[in-house]
Structure formats: C-alpha cells, structure tokens
Design a protein around this motif. Structure first.
Motif, PDB file in Angstrom:
ATOM      1  N   LEU A   1      16.051 -64.316  12.682  1.00  0.00           N
ATOM      2  CA  LEU A   1      14.475 -64.259  12.395  1.00  0.00           C
ATOM      3  C   LEU A   1      14.029 -63.093  12.177  1.00  0.00           C
ATOM      4  CD1 LEU A   1      13.213 -67.468  14.522  1.00  0.00           C
ATOM      5  CD2 LEU A   1      14.219 -67.407  12.153  1.00  0.00           C
TER       6      LEU A   1
ATOM      7  N   ALA B   1      13.396 -60.957  14.582  1.00  0.00           N
ATOM      8  CA  ALA B   1      12.604 -60.907  15.901  1.00  0.00           C
ATOM      9  C   ALA B   1      13.433 -60.214  17.089  1.00  0.00           C
ATOM     10  CB  ALA B   1      11.989 -62.024  16.313  1.00  0.00           C
TER      11      ALA B   1
ATOM     12  N   ARG C   1      10.277 -68.829  11.698  1.00  0.00           N
ATOM     13  CA  ARG C   1       9.596 -67.839  12.728  1.00  0.00           C
ATOM     14  C   ARG C   1       8.104 -67.973  12.672  1.00  0.00           C
ATOM     15  NH1 ARG C   1      10.346 -61.164  12.725  1.00  0.00           N
ATOM     16  NH2 ARG C   1       8.679 -60.643  14.179  1.00  0.00           N
TER      17      ARG C   1
ATOM     18  N   GLU D   1       5.837 -68.777  15.990  1.00  0.00           N
ATOM     19  CA  GLU D   1       4.859 -67.823  16.536  1.00  0.00           C
ATOM     20  C   GLU D   1       3.481 -68.608  16.691  1.00  0.00           C
ATOM     21  OE1 GLU D   1       6.843 -63.714  15.201  1.00  0.00           O
ATOM     22  OE2 GLU D   1       5.489 -64.701  13.933  1.00  0.00           O
TER      23      GLU D   1
ATOM     24  N   THR E   1       2.725 -63.120  18.064  1.00  0.00           N
ATOM     25  CA  THR E   1       3.758 -62.883  17.464  1.00  0.00           C
ATOM     26  C   THR E   1       5.075 -61.884  18.053  1.00  0.00           C
ATOM     27  OG1 THR E   1       2.710 -60.554  17.182  1.00  0.00           O
ATOM     28  CG2 THR E   1       2.221 -62.491  15.415  1.00  0.00           C
TER      29      THR E   1
ATOM     30  N   ASP F   1       9.118 -57.190  15.419  1.00  0.00           N
ATOM     31  CA  ASP F   1      10.348 -57.083  14.544  1.00  0.00           C
ATOM     32  C   ASP F   1      11.408 -56.127  15.125  1.00  0.00           C
ATOM     33  OD1 ASP F   1       9.134 -58.435  12.671  1.00  0.00           O
ATOM     34  OD2 ASP F   1       8.150 -56.620  11.760  1.00  0.00           O
TER      35      ASP F   1
END
Length: 565
Positions: free
Chosen positions: A270, A272, A317, A321, A328, A331
């Motif tokens: 994702l 993340a 994602r 979120e 959020t 990254d």
C-alpha cells in the motif's frame, strides 16, 4: 478508529447498496446470508460452541454433536473432524461429509509468533502422548497440530493448554488466524525492528473478540522485522514488513491481499509506513474492511485477495485511512530483497547478545510428543527455556552459550534432528495429506519423508538450495505455487490406464528474492510411484544446464519443456 461494530443487527449507518450488493457485502447493507456457511455463522457465533463442547458434547460423545457445530463452528476452537481411515483419495470428492468424518479430531494449537516456553512445549508433548496417539505436527504457520483427539478429552486438554498460556481459540474458522512472526524476533543481530509487541497487542485485541469472529473467510496475518523476510509476507491477507524510513526510522511496510489456494495472488504494497505502536490499529482497520466489504456470496471468492484485486491498492488505502483510521498514513519505502534464499534460520547463528540460537529440521514437520518433551529438556539444559517454530516447519532453541552449542547439536542429532540438514531435508515441505485430511487425494507426509531419503541417496553431492512442496489437494496448504518444485496431489492415469494417486507439477515458484508463481509443465502428470525418478531427473537437468550462480527458479523459467519432464 472508526465504528467497528460487526453485527448485522447493530445500530450502524447502512451505505447505499452498490453494484457489489450481490456479493453479500455488509457495507452494502446486505446482511441476508447467501450460503449455508453464512447462515450457520448468523445463527450462532462460532465462539459460543465451546460451552456446548464442555457441557454437552464432552459428556454425550461424538454422536451428540450438532452437525452445524461439527462441520462449522467447532473450527473456531481449532477442531476439525479428521478423515475416516481406509477411504481412498478417489472417494474424496464423491462421499458426503458424514461419510468422510472420523469420530476423532485434528486439534490445532495456535502459537502466535512461533513463541514457546519449554513449559508450554512440554505440555504439548504430554497432550500428544496422552490424548493424540503421539502425533504433533509442526505446521508452516508455526502452529502444532494433534490428531486422534476425542471430544470427551477436550475440557482436560484446554485446561492443560490454558494453564501454561496456550490456546486453540480461532486456530481455524472464518476469523483472524495465528499471527506469524519472526522466530528470531528480539535476538537477531541484523533485525530491523522487533515486532513482538505488535503481535502481542494484535492478539490481545482480536483473538476471541466477537467484533471479528464472523469474517467472510479466514484471515491470515504476518509481522516480521527481519531482513530475511522470514514470514512469507507475500501470501498473507495482511503483513507488516520491517523497513527503515529515511526520516521516521524503523517501522513496517504494509502489504495486503496475498493468498494461494486455487486462485493464487501475491500481496500488494500500500506504500504506507506504520510505526510499531500503530501496527495493531492498522491491523484492526484492515480486518474491519474485510469484515464489512468482503464478499460473502460465493465462498471461493470470499478471501480478501479478491477485494484487493477489484479495488487496487490505492482505493484500499484510501478506504482504510478515510473510513477506519480517520487519518493518513506516512508514505514509506519497500523492503529490500533478502541476501539469501534460505529463510528458515536452520543452523547455529550468533544472537545480538553474543549467545547463539540453534535451528534444526524435523522431516516435513513431523515429530511426536515424546520427542517434544526431549527438546524441552535440551532447551532447558542448554538455553534459557525459549523455543520457536518457523513457517518452514522447523524449530529453534534460543539463548545458547557458545560453549554449549556442540553438546546441544550432538544431542539433537541423537534425536534425529540435525542442525546441518541436506538441502532435501531442509527444503521438502508437506501438508497433512490423505492420512488425516478429508480434502486430500494423495498421501503427503510419508511421501515427503521418502523423497528426502531417496534424493539424499541418489544425489548426495547436490547442494543448491531447492524447495520441494507436496500438497494433498488443490488448496495449497503446503504453498506449492511458490516452491521451486510444487507438487499438487490429484488422480492421474498410469501406464496401465488405471487411476492412481499422483501429482501435477509446478516449477519455478518462489518468495523473497523474486516472488512469483511456478509454471505448470504442460501434459506432465507424475504418479506417486514415479515421483523420486522424476525429481532426480529434473534436478540432474538443472545441475547440468544451470549457469554460474543461477537459481532453480531462474533456470526453470528459461528451460525448454523437455528438460522439465
């Protein structure tokens, strides 16, 4: 976290039904069960069956068990009926469930993170000897499985397991299954981050929690901060993989949607980055998405991987979120490829504190209760009392002083548990197979043991890492699509025109270095009797044709089909 109330009758806003209403998604307001499994779960939560087991079934015996509990809800407590002895693989898809059912059970003990104390291991060994006819298989999800369990003995078995902090809760069923973890978490010299606190918090929040006890299907989780990527993160529903963020430091890269079976899919990133203290929150968010948006109409499409495929990682994602975390995520970077092919931790390795951990290899995960008790004795005599299981059906003893290593490895070898296995003993994996599994078509455990012995005899000089995975049916419990040589059990026709047990062959699958699924060899079906000859043939071809440094996976991808037959 947003509202995580799971029950269809809960007071929660219902979204407008969209084009996926026909998939039975709760998020679309579609709470009417569309198949028998969903109806069974709606009728009564699987977690409730334990009371009936202890108060009714353990007293009344096998014949007193309600059918919906027997073939459904009892899985929520780690229990499956095992295959009645003497039924051939050709009858698997022909007979009704009640004809396949034995009056004994497989019982799965969940071992989150693969973490065991010697006290726990000793109790597992005692239960094996007293209640399971000596059986105790180490699975490729770090669990231990017993066979020959009687329903009458379950109250006492639970009493003993829970007395040392072990559980069978949600070891099976449409629930969050065991949480995979690095077996060297907290001790490895090269560890990026220790995921143990996250595993403990996930377990505390979700195991036995009725908010997550009615998922569309099973849900598999992995957490590892090892650079060896040692928890098969690519084929779990959700995985947290150790990485170092250039600004935020060590944490986890988030993956979703992996899974094998008859429609295999690799998990996707994702993009993340998740800090250690946030892993349990994100995990709950992903589980909640699966519960609310997961497909419940067709059971073969009810895994998270199908939703992820339809949505894509960006939408997944976004929903995570905006609807569940209400914030959020940062990254983050992708994990680096591991530096080596073996990720099973077999052998003697230095820990960060200067002590050693010692990994050894039972054959295809098959051990017995008496041996487990002896392993516990050795771990107490040579280490600190900590033992680990791995996702490769192996075991580790931790915290061994350097001067104790030789004594320990010699004692393990005397039990038939070598720390220096051949590539075949190290690389062969097998599922439960025809001996106990009602879905199986062919025998696998003994076949795997025979393969190891035959290849060690025929190819004593072969030393290239290679994995050979045997599965008794198409469901891929033994991960056949991601093995160098994957063998899927099925009926095949021999030279005399008879239907016999055999295998469909997949070649060149892998995880870690170059994750991907193996190629089916067109027209190739190998009988069980022919298997050692075939494996010798293809491994010799690899040895003759490989270029310098070329792995089996790479060779299988470029080799002509003739060389693969």
């Amino acid at each position: 976290m947003a509202d995580t109330s799971p029950r269809p009758d809960a007071e929660r806003p219902r979204r407008k039904a969209g084009r996926h209403r026909g998939e039975g998604q709760w998020s679309a307001g579609h709470f009417t069960p569309l198949n028998g499994n969903e109806q069974t779960k709606k009728d009564d939560d699987g977690l409730n069956v334990r009371t009936r087991i202890e108060t009714i079934y353990a007293n009344g015996g096998f014949d007193s068990i309600d059918g919906a509990d027997l073939r459904g809800r009892m899985r929520w407590w780690g229990l499956y009926t095992q295959r009645k002895p003497g039924i051939s693989g050709g009858k698997t898809a022909v007979l009704a469930p009640e004809e396949l059912d034995d009056e004994h059970f497989m019982l799965r003990v969940r071992i989150d993170g693969g973490r065991l104390t010697t006290a726990q291991l000793r109790v597992i060994g005692e239960i094996s000897q007293e209640f399971a006819r000596g059986t105790a298989d180490i699975t490729n999800r770090q669990n231990v499985q017993f066979h020959w369990i009687r329903i009458e003995d379950m109250p006492e078995i639970w009493r003993r397991l829970e007395g040392v902090g072990l559980s069978t809760t949600e070891a099976c069923g449409d629930v969050p299954r065991v949480i995979l973890g690095s077996p060297v978490a907290g001790i490895a010299k090269d560890e990026i981050i220790d995921g143990t606190p996250a595993i403990e918090e996930i377990s505390r929040r979700v195991v036995g929690n009725k908010a997550y006890s009615n998922l569309p299907r099973k849900f598999k989780t992995a957490v590892s901060g090892s650079p060896l990527l040692d928890v098969t993160h690519e084929i779990n529903d959700v995985a947290f993989v150790g990485v170092v963020h250039p600004e935020l430091g060590p944490g986890f890269d988030l993956w979703v949607g992996g899974g094998l079976s008859t429609n295999p899919k690799l998990g996707v990133r994702l993009g993340a980055w998740v800090p250690l203290e946030d892993v349990a929150n994100v995990h709950e968010g992903v589980v909640s998405i699966f519960r609310d948006y997961g497909y419940r109409r067709l059971r073969h499409r009810a895994r998270l991987k199908f939703l992820v495929t339809d949505w894509g990682p960006e939408k997944f994602r976004k929903v995570l979120e905006e609807e569940y975390l209400l914030r959020t995520l940062a990254d983050g970077p992708a994990p680096e490829k591991p530096a080596q092919q073996w990720r099973d931790h077999v052998g003697v390795h230095e820990q960060r504190d200067g002590r050693r951990y010692v990994g050894f290899a039972p054959r295809v995960g098959r051990v017995d209760g008496a041996t487990l008790g002896k392993i516990a004795d050795l771990a107490e005599a040579h280490g600190s009392g900590r033992v680990r299981t791995t996702v490769e059906q192996k075991m580790l003893i931790l915290d061994v002083e350097p001067e104790q290593v030789a004594s320990l490895t010699d004692a393990l070898a005397a039990l038939g548990l070598t720390t220096e296995p051949s590539v075949f003993r190290r690389g062969v994996m097998a599922c439960t197979g025809l001996e106990f599994c009602k879905l199986a078509i062919v025998e696998t455990k003994q076949a795997g043991i025979d393969v190891i012995e035959e290849l060690e005899r025929r190819l004593p000089e072969f030393d290239e890492p290679v994995t050979i995975n045997l599965n008794g049916c198409p469901n891929s419990c033994a991960r056949i699509q991601v093995a160098d040589i994957g063998l899927k059990g099925q009926l095949v026709t021999n030279d005399q025109g008879e239907q016999v047990g055999g295998y469909q062959v997949h070649l060149g699958g892998s995880l870690g270095l170059e994750p991907g699924f193996g190629r089916k060899v067109r027209g190739l079906k190998v009988t069980a009797e022919e298997l050692p000859d075939y494996l010798e043939r293809v491994l010799r071809a690899f040895g003759e044709q490989r270029t310098d440094g070329e792995r089996f996976t790479q060779w299988a991808a470029r080799a002509e089909e003739g060389a693969l037959k």
